[in-house]
Design a protein around this motif. Structure first.
Motif, mmCIF file in Angstrom:
data_model
loop_
_atom_site.group_PDB
_atom_site.id
_atom_site.type_symbol
_atom_site.label_atom_id
_atom_site.label_comp_id
_atom_site.label_asym_id
_atom_site.label_seq_id
_atom_site.Cartn_x
_atom_site.Cartn_y
_atom_site.Cartn_z
ATOM 1 N N ASN A 35 0.810 -1.150 0.130
ATOM 2 C CA ASN A 35 -0.152 -0.041 0.136
ATOM 3 C C ASN A 35 0.780 1.239 -0.002
ATOM 4 N N LEU A 36 1.935 1.269 -0.921
ATOM 5 C CA LEU A 36 2.799 2.426 -0.780
ATOM 6 C C LEU A 36 2.519 3.077 -2.416
ATOM 7 N N THR A 37 2.912 4.290 -2.450
ATOM 8 C CA THR A 37 3.156 4.841 -3.745
ATOM 9 C C THR A 37 4.434 5.051 -4.220
ATOM 10 N N GLN A 38 4.504 5.179 -5.619
ATOM 11 C CA GLN A 38 5.792 5.285 -6.035
ATOM 12 C C GLN A 38 6.433 6.555 -5.425
ATOM 13 N N GLU A 39 6.022 7.725 -5.096
ATOM 14 C CA GLU A 39 6.419 8.548 -4.607
ATOM 15 C C GLU A 39 7.022 8.475 -3.218
ATOM 16 N N ALA A 40 6.118 7.635 -2.420
ATOM 17 C CA ALA A 40 6.695 6.961 -1.057
ATOM 18 C C ALA A 40 7.986 6.429 -1.092
ATOM 19 N N VAL A 41 8.049 5.495 -2.040
ATOM 20 C CA VAL A 41 9.197 4.550 -2.238
ATOM 21 C C VAL A 41 10.362 5.329 -2.685
ATOM 22 N N PRO A 46 16.868 7.775 -1.418
ATOM 23 C CA PRO A 46 16.084 8.818 -2.165
ATOM 24 C C PRO A 46 16.358 8.639 -3.652
ATOM 25 N N MET A 47 15.232 8.977 -4.475
ATOM 26 C CA MET A 47 15.461 8.980 -6.068
ATOM 27 C C MET A 47 14.251 9.700 -6.363
ATOM 28 N N ASP A 48 14.508 10.273 -7.608
ATOM 29 C CA ASP A 48 13.371 10.782 -8.339
ATOM 30 C C ASP A 48 12.371 10.131 -8.807
ATOM 31 N N ARG A 49 11.061 10.549 -8.645
ATOM 32 C CA ARG A 49 9.873 9.243 -8.950
ATOM 33 C C ARG A 49 9.862 8.984 -10.310
ATOM 34 N N ALA A 50 10.185 9.839 -11.206
ATOM 35 C CA ALA A 50 10.156 9.637 -12.642
ATOM 36 C C ALA A 50 11.223 8.449 -12.972
ATOM 37 N N GLN A 51 12.260 8.616 -12.243
ATOM 38 C CA GLN A 51 13.357 7.389 -12.319
ATOM 39 C C GLN A 51 12.835 6.288 -11.782
#
Length: 83
Positions: A35-41, A46-51
């Motif tokens: 139940n995690l978003t791409q943004e949270a992971v 840390p990493m850019d969400r697009a990557q």
């Protein structure tokens, strides 16, 4: 014994691209199960969400260290992502 040098610009074979896609699918499934978003992971790595999205889509080849961080952020063993 001679070793042939393959330039980095040579695309990986189809079977590697297919396996990369499968791993991306497994990462996505584990993330959704947690139940995690791409943004949270991506933020936890840390990493850019697009990557991060490119990894899940199978368009990017992450380093082993990145896969370890993703598994840790999702809360699963690394083996679950690459089985």
């Amino acid at each position: 014994m001679s070793v042939e040098h393959v330039p980095r610009s040579t695309p990986p074979p189809e079977w590697v691209l297919a396996r990369r896609q499968q791993i991306g699918d497994q990462i996505r499934a584990a993330r959704l199960h947690a139940n995690l978003t791409q943004e949270a992971v991506a933020h936890a790595i840390p990493m850019d969400r697009a990557q991060y999205n490119r990894i899940e889509q199978g368009h990017a080849a992450p380093l082993l260290d990145t896969l370890i961080q993703i598994a840790d952020a999702i809360g699963v063993p690394l083996s679950e992502l690459v089985k």
